[in-house]
Every structure is written in structure tokens, then in C-alpha cells.
Design a protein around this motif. Structure first.
Motif, mmCIF file in Angstrom:
data_model
loop_
_atom_site.group_PDB
_atom_site.id
_atom_site.type_symbol
_atom_site.label_atom_id
_atom_site.label_comp_id
_atom_site.label_asym_id
_atom_site.label_seq_id
_atom_site.Cartn_x
_atom_site.Cartn_y
_atom_site.Cartn_z
ATOM 1 N N LEU A 1 0.736 -1.254 -0.074
ATOM 2 C CA LEU A 1 0.006 0.075 -0.050
ATOM 3 C C LEU A 1 0.971 1.272 -0.109
ATOM 4 O O LEU A 1 0.545 2.123 -0.783
ATOM 5 N N ILE A 2 1.784 1.241 0.939
ATOM 6 C CA ILE A 2 2.904 2.434 0.751
ATOM 7 C C ILE A 2 3.461 2.744 -0.622
ATOM 8 O O ILE A 2 3.492 4.005 -1.018
ATOM 9 N N SER A 3 3.715 1.543 -1.306
ATOM 10 C CA SER A 3 4.267 1.826 -2.545
ATOM 11 C C SER A 3 3.307 2.225 -3.472
ATOM 12 O O SER A 3 3.516 2.920 -4.289
ATOM 13 N N ASP A 4 2.162 1.402 -3.666
ATOM 14 C CA ASP A 4 1.108 1.554 -4.471
ATOM 15 C C ASP A 4 0.614 3.245 -4.499
ATOM 16 O O ASP A 4 0.414 3.710 -5.565
ATOM 17 N N TYR A 5 0.505 3.637 -3.267
ATOM 18 C CA TYR A 5 0.042 5.196 -3.055
ATOM 19 C C TYR A 5 1.100 6.178 -2.804
ATOM 20 O O TYR A 5 0.792 7.422 -2.457
ATOM 21 N N GLN A 6 2.527 6.061 -2.856
ATOM 22 C CA GLN A 6 3.631 6.725 -2.745
ATOM 23 C C GLN A 6 3.474 7.484 -1.378
ATOM 24 O O GLN A 6 3.374 8.607 -1.468
ATOM 25 N N LEU A 7 3.161 6.688 -0.282
ATOM 26 C CA LEU A 7 2.989 7.572 0.920
ATOM 27 C C LEU A 7 4.082 8.163 1.426
ATOM 28 O O LEU A 7 5.330 7.308 1.282
ATOM 29 N N SER A 8 3.950 9.367 1.963
ATOM 30 C CA SER A 8 5.298 10.003 2.323
ATOM 31 C C SER A 8 5.862 9.164 3.645
ATOM 32 O O SER A 8 5.151 8.996 4.793
ATOM 33 N N LYS A 9 7.041 9.041 3.603
ATOM 34 C CA LYS A 9 8.053 8.125 4.613
ATOM 35 C C LYS A 9 7.897 9.120 5.936
ATOM 36 O O LYS A 9 8.242 8.652 7.292
ATOM 37 N N ASN A 10 8.016 10.523 5.765
ATOM 38 C CA ASN A 10 8.269 11.240 6.691
ATOM 39 C C ASN A 10 7.140 11.518 7.514
ATOM 40 O O ASN A 10 6.912 11.821 8.775
ATOM 41 N N LEU A 11 5.762 11.477 6.724
ATOM 42 C CA LEU A 11 4.672 11.724 7.543
ATOM 43 C C LEU A 11 3.896 10.234 8.191
ATOM 44 O O LEU A 11 2.708 10.814 8.633
ATOM 45 N N ILE A 12 4.210 9.357 7.654
ATOM 46 C CA ILE A 12 3.433 8.237 7.686
ATOM 47 C C ILE A 12 3.157 7.737 8.910
ATOM 48 O O ILE A 12 4.195 7.785 10.017
ATOM 49 N N PHE A 13 2.081 7.325 9.360
ATOM 50 C CA PHE A 13 1.511 6.688 10.950
ATOM 51 C C PHE A 13 1.135 5.287 10.475
ATOM 52 O O PHE A 13 0.186 5.150 9.715
#
Length: 716
Positions: free
Chosen positions: A446-458
């Protein structure tokens, strides 16, 4: 008696029916109630719903007249599809001329496999619309009825342009005593095959869902509540019970949607992963820019014209049992203590676990007998579970819903330690590692599919077993976590605070300003009819030029709810800290560029190195944050303009042109967004400057002349 206005959410689960009462003004949880789900009552699950409502109101001295919103989430449509408990569908396909053979083929759906060995059965009659009569339609419907069809689908080529024939078939079918629906009611997209298939799945659910809807609606009225009952949709919104009777397919996966909807109400998340863990499974979904991600639903491997939350379900949760082969712990799940009809070891009194011995069992008749249980001297048998392992290792804190007896769990697991020759702690560690590795695989996807920000992610944990899964996943991944407020009731809370949502799609090549205005008008009318307060409605219009699809998505609050939730505005210092975290830099590198309404725009100067670390370079990241500290937009190659409505065709056009790319293939507009007052207007879905300006005019129609508007234009 209280005169406080309240909202009620109900979540009907397999074991319990949960109800919560929420203060309409503050969104504070006033009361919670669990009652056993009444599967076998004469009124079905509706009996449990009315029991939960009556008890939660009477015990808290709340008058039914003070209930201004009531909704429930249901797993009935999902379960019906998984179990094959659906009606046989008769299809009346229609077409003529050169399209006749194609229409006949594309309205022949056949039998759809819903699950291994479980099918949705269909029969078809085809009519040539060049010469058919009402008697031909009646004869076709009677033929389908004689073959055991319980519900009719009318499907014709291009019915989205003119549904006259489909409406005629529906009318005649209803006169013949059969519920009926048409492809035009499900989708306004061309694509006869997908539209017919979606209509068939919808129709197969109608008879059973109508029965339940009638019972549930009556139950709510009998409880003295005057407000209409709303039902959770699969995209996180709610719909009226009349809509459920027509489009029950929209409730598919609604139970999964409710949890993440609840989490977004309470947790200030920009980018994150929401994990709702129960006894048997964990539902995992992605949040990006403060919104949950949506995708096309599929049934039996076939795409439907239906949007639902992108929720991925895994058979790992608090009740997951331990798999033992050759005296080694080799797997966890997918079977749970619930499936095996056993108590958890960790929720058993320690004195009941006496001289325990390992017994390998098959939770279901077709399972291998390799799931670990322990049987005590007194004959009491309990399951070894992931929840027990998490309690033993100390991941579940005092007062948590999943907190049990560590002593009882250790006594039970000690039997497995003797059986395998491995220590209790090592066994628990192995179980957690195996289980969480499975969860992490989905999370990383999911992180990869939606390019979630590693700095912001919870990671946000919800459900009764939130503390079993989420803290350990955080430890393994290094991603920060939090357990959602009221985690065990998060789905029910999501139902009580749900937004109304509608989406309209049409096949329109090169849409004109009038096409855009028309689809906005139509979706606003639909969502208002579904219960949204027009003043709260946000509409996003997208143009998919490759597929010639014009799409309008509307979200709004239910009538009388004129604010998102109990907003707690944070300080400027807190906003700077969040902006710095999001950009991965220091607070002294952050500057406030503009602010209007609830919106604040920050720019971060981020220094990096390239060419083997020898050359320094500085890039700039732009973030738009709301008053609660949620970053709703984050872009790298972006600029902003602060303007007034009167400047739309001057300063704004110049700004737009400065960010537009020109090549031999034509112009490429920047992804453009407007922020003003309480609204964020996403204009990034259109293809031409004329469409964008027309949409902007509509969005800004009621803004004050002296109101600041922030435009963001981004090239990525």
C-alpha cells in the motif's frame, strides 16, 4: 431527560451488534452498547438492532426525539456474496440492428463464481427492440420466472442515453411480481458487458436486502426515532434505505469502510495505514493527504462499475491460532479461536488451566489437524492465540480491550514449550514474527502503490485487537504508530459520523462547459436527495481523456451537521513542526507563504547532495495544511498565487500559463488546486484551460469579493 442532540451508529457483526451514541455538537462518545447479534430471531438481525437502540437510549436517559441521525453498517451483502446466498437473476437483454449480436453476447453473463463452489446463477432472454411489444417483454419475464429467476435485470446498449426500454421492462417485471433493476440505474458509463455484470450482482442481492431493509426500518420506527435510517456504503459514505432497496451492491464491504471512516474522524492523519484488527482478520487500508484511497471493486475476478475503499483483508488477528508441524511452530492463522469455537487462553481464568497438554486440532472439517490447542486436566480446552503471545511479550497495555491474563497465557503456552522443546518467549516471538511479516507485506504494498510519505506516515490501529498487531508492526518497520481513540468501537463511530457520498460517471468525449455544469448539477441533486446538506457538499470533477469518462464525485455532511467534527485548531509552532516533519527538515527551514480560512501554506527548503555527495543542491517542498494539522496537499515542483475572485481571468490565467508545459504534443496543464474558506477544490482532473477556468468559476461562485483565494499549481 436530556435535550442533547445525538447521533447513533450501529455495526452489525457476526457475534455482537455494537451501538454508540455520539454528541452531535462535540462528537463526544456518550454511550456504547454490545448485544449478541440476533441471527436466528424472527426479525433477523433487526431484533438485535432495536434491542441495542432501546438499551443504549434508556440506560443513558436519552429521548428518541433527540436522535437526529442514525445509521448502520452491514456485512450482509459481503457475506451473501462470499456464501453464495443470492437470488437467481433473469436478464432481459436488448438491442437491434448492427448492434444486435454484440448486445446479445455482452448481456449474456452466465454463472459468476463468487467463492469456491459458490455461484450466482443467471438466465437470459434477448429481445430485438426494433419490433418487440409489451407482450414479448411479458413472455420473456414469465419464461425467466419459470426457470427459477427471482429478480430481473433489464440491459440494453446505450441505455445510459435513453433508458426508455429498460424502464418499460422494469415496470412490467414489477407488475409480474418480480423486483427489477436496469443497467442505467447502476452506472451511466458505456460498456454494456461491465454494466450488465454490475447490475446482475446488484440484482442478486435485492430480495434478501429488501427484506432486511424493511425489518430494520420498521425496528427503528418502533424505537420512536423519527429520523430516517441511513446505511453505510462501501466508499465510506452513507445512503438512504430507499437507495439500499435499489442499489444494495453499494453496501458491499461497508463494514470495512466504517472503521477507516471512524479513524479519520478522530486521528489527524496526513499519510498513514489504518489496520482494523478483530478476532479473525485485519482490514488494512491507506490514507493519503487526509483521505482514504478508493479503487474499482471486483467480484469473481471481474471488474464492476463500483467504487469502494481499497481495503485489503488478511486472516491475521487477535484470535489467530498457531500452526504446529513436526513439533515446530510454522505458521499463524488463518483459522481463529472463533472458527474453532474455543476460548482464548488469555481470556481464561488461570486456575482453569490445570496441567495443560497440547492437542492439535482441525478447526474445520476440511482443515489439517495442526492447529494448537491445550486441554487441561479438567477437560477444558482453549486455543493458543496471537493475542496470548502479544500479552506474554508485553505489547498489550493495562486497560486495553485485548488485555488478558498473562498468567493464564503463560500456563497454556508452557504446554507448547514442553511439546516443542522451545521456550515460551521464543515461541511467542516466532508467532509474532510470522504473523506480522504477513501484515507488513500488505502494508508495504500500500505504501508503494500510493507513494505515501515516509516522513508523515503513521500506523493507526483500530478494532478490539489493535494492540496485538499495530505496536509490533511499528517495532518491525520503524513506522510510528498510534492506537485510535475508542479503537474497539471505531467502526460503529465511523457509521455514526459518516458523510454522504455519491459518484456519477458519464462517457463524454471532449466535455464542454455545459457537460461539466450538467454533471455537477446532477450529482449535487443526487447527494442532496440522499441526505446531504447542500451547504456542506464538495464536488470534484475529473476528465479521463483516454477513456472518454467525465466523473463527478460529491461528498457532504448529513443535514444539520454543518461542521466536519469538533475542530481543535493547533498553534503556529505546532504547524511548523508538522510541516518540518513532513518535509524531513528542520523547523528553521520552514516558511509560511500564505494563509486563508482554515488553510496554511508552508514552503520547506531541503538541502541534499548529488554526484557522489560532492555537490549540494536545494529543493523546495510546498505543503498545504488545515487548521487541525493535517497536510492535505504536498508537492515538490509547485508555486502558489493569492488572488481575489475578480482576478480569475487575469492574474490567475497568467499564473496558470507560467506553470503550463508546451510540447509538440500540445499543452500540459499543471495540477491545480484552490483553497478558500473551509474548502479545498481539486481542479487537477481536467484536461484543458477552458474546462479548468469554468470549474473554477463554479467553485468560486459564492465567495466574497474581498476573500483571499490560494491557488496551488504543481508540475508533478
Amino acid at each position: 431527560m436530556s435535550d442533547r442532540k445525538v447521533r447513533i451508529g450501529i455495526d452489525v457483526g457476526g457475534t455482537f451488534t455494537d451501538a454508540v451514541v455520539v454528541d452531535h455538537e462535540t462528537f463526544e462518545i456518550i454511550a456504547k452498547k454490545k448485544v449478541p447479534t440476533t441471527h436466528h430471531a424472527e426479525a433477523g438481525v433487526a431484533a438485535g438492532i432495536v434491542q441495542a437502540i432501546e438499551e443504549v437510549l434508556s440506560e443513558n436517559h436519552i429521548s428518541p426525539e433527540d436522535v437526529i441521525f442514525i445509521a448502520h453498517g452491514t456485512t450482509q451483502a459481503t457475506n451473501a456474496l462470499l456464501e453464495g446466498d443470492v437470488a437467481k437473476v433473469g436478464i432481459v437483454g436488448m438491442g437491434t440492428g448492427l448492434e444486435r449480436d454484440r448486445a446479445k453476447s455482452e448481456t449474456t453473463v452466465g454463472n459468476i463464481e463468487l467463492a469456491p463452489g459458490k455461484f450466482l446463477y443467471t438466465e437470459q432472454e434477448f429481445l430485438d427492440t426494433a419490433s418487440f411489444t409489451e407482450e414479448d417483454i411479458r413472455s420473456a419475464i414469465r419464461n425467466l420466472k419459470s426457470k427459477g429467476c427471482e429478480v430481473i435485470v433489464a440491459s440494453e446498449s446505450y441505455s445510459v442515453d435513453d433508458p426508455t426500454h429498460e424502464k418499460l421492462v422494469i415496470d412490467i417485471a414489477q407488475k409480474e411480481g418480480l423486483p427489477a433493476t436496469g443497467g442505467y440505474e447502476i452506472s451511466q458509463l458505456y460498456g454494456l458487458k461491465a454494466r450488465t455484470r454490475t447490475a446482475v450482482v446488484n440484482a442478486a442481492l435485492i430480495p434478501k436486502m429488501m427484506e432486511t431493509a424493511d425489518m430494520t426500518e420498521e425496528a427503528v420506527k418502533n424505537a420512536g426515532i423519527r429520523k430516517p435510517l441511513m446505511i453505510m456504503r462501501c466508499d465510506g459514505g452513507v445512503m438512504s434505505i430507499d437507495e439500499v432497496r435499489k442499489r444494495p451492491i453499494l453496501t458491499m464491504l461497508s463494514g470495512l469502510a466504517a472503521g477507516v471512516a471512524g479513524a479519520l474522524m478522530y486521528e489527524k492523519i496526513t499519510d498513514g495505514i489504518f489496520l482494523e484488527s478483530g478476532g479473525t482478520s485485519t482490514d488494512i487500508s491507506a490514507i493519503k493527504d487526509g483521505k482514504v484511497m478508493i479503487k474499482n471493486a471486483t467480484v469473481g475476478g471481474h471488474k464492476l462499475y463500483l467504487s469502494s475503499l481499497d481495503v485489503r483483508t488478511l486472516g491475521i488477528a487477535g484470535g489467530s491460532m498457531i500452526v504446529i508441524r513436526d513439533k515446530k511452530l510454522v505458521d499463524v492463522g488463518p483459522r481463529s479461536a472463533h472458527i474453532a469455537d474455543l476460548n482464548y487462553e488469555v481470556f481464561t481464568e488461570p486456575e482453569h488451566i490445570i496441567d495443560p497438554k497440547v492437542q492439535l486440532i482441525a478447526p474445520r472439517s476440511d482443515d489439517a489437524a495442526d492447529y494448537a490447542a491445550v486441554i487441561s486436566k479438567n477437560g477444558e480446552k482453549v486455543a493458543l492465540t496471537l493475542c496470548g503471545a502479544a500479552n506474554i511479550l508485553g505489547y498489550v497495555s493495562e486497560g486495553d480491550y485485548a488485555k488478558g491474563s498473562k498468567e493464564a497465557a503463560e500456563k497454556a503456552w508452557s504446554a507448547l514449550a514442553v511439546y516443542t522443546g522451545i521456550s515460551v518467549e521464543e515461541l511467542c516471538q516466532t508467532a509474532m514474527d510470522i504473523a506480522i511479516a504477513k501484515v507488513n507485506e500488505i502494508v508495504q504494498g500500500l505504501i508503494s502503490d500510493y507513494q505515501l510519505s515516509k516522513n508523515l506516515i503513521f500506523l493507526v490501529g483500530g478494532g478490539g485487537s489493535a494492540s496485538v498487531v499495530t505496536p509490533y508492526l511499528s517495532k518491525k518497520t520503524g513506522i510510528r504508530f498510534r492506537i485510535a481513540k475508542n479503537a474497539p468501537y471505531i467502526s460503529t463511530i465511523g457509521v455514526s459520523l459518516a458523510m454522504v457520498r455519491e459518484q456519477l460517471e458519464r462517457n463524454v468525449p471532449n466535455p464542454s462547459e455545459e457537460d461539466i455544469r450538467k454533471i455537477r448539477h446532477d450529482v449535487l441533486e443526487i447527494i442532496t436527495r440522499a441526505g446531504a446538506d447542500p451547504k456542506t457538499v464538495d464536488i470534484t470533477v475529473e476528465v479521463d481523456s483516454q477513456k472518454n469518462i467525465l466523473r463527478a464525485t460529491a461528498t457532504g455532511a448529513t443535514e444539520l451537521r454543518t461542521k466536519d467534527r469538533a475542530v481543535t485548531e493547533i498553534s503556529e509552532q505546532e504547524r511548523l513542526k508538522i510541516a518540518a516533519e513532513g518535509a524531513g527538515t528542520d523547523e528553521n527551514k520552514i516558511s509560511l507563504l500564505a494563509a486563508t480560512g482554515k488553510w496554511h501554506v508552508y514552503e520547506a527548503a531541503v538541502t541534499g547532495k548529488s554526484f557522489f555527495g560532492l555537490v549540494k543542491h536545494t529543493s523546495k517542498t510546498l505543503s498545504v495544511m488545515d487548521s487541525e494539522g493535517v497536510i492535505r496537499l504536498k508537492k515538490n515542483k509547485a508555486k502558489i498565487l493569492v488572488f481575489r475572485k475578480s482576478d480569475l481571468h487575469t492574474d490567475f490565467v497568467t499564473f496558470l500559463d507560467s506553470m503550463t508545459s508546451y510540447t509538440d504534443a500540445g499543452e500540459t496543464l499543471p495540477r491545480t488546486y484552490l483553497f478558500f474558506s473551509q474548502k479545498m477544490s481539486d481542479l487537477s482532473g481536467v484536461q484543458t484551460k477552458e474546462q479548468l477556468l469554468h470549474l473554477a468559476e463554479i467553485e468560486l461562485e459564492f465567495t466574497e469579493n474581498d476573500e483571499d483565494i490560494i491557488a496551488v499549481a504543481a508540475k508533478d
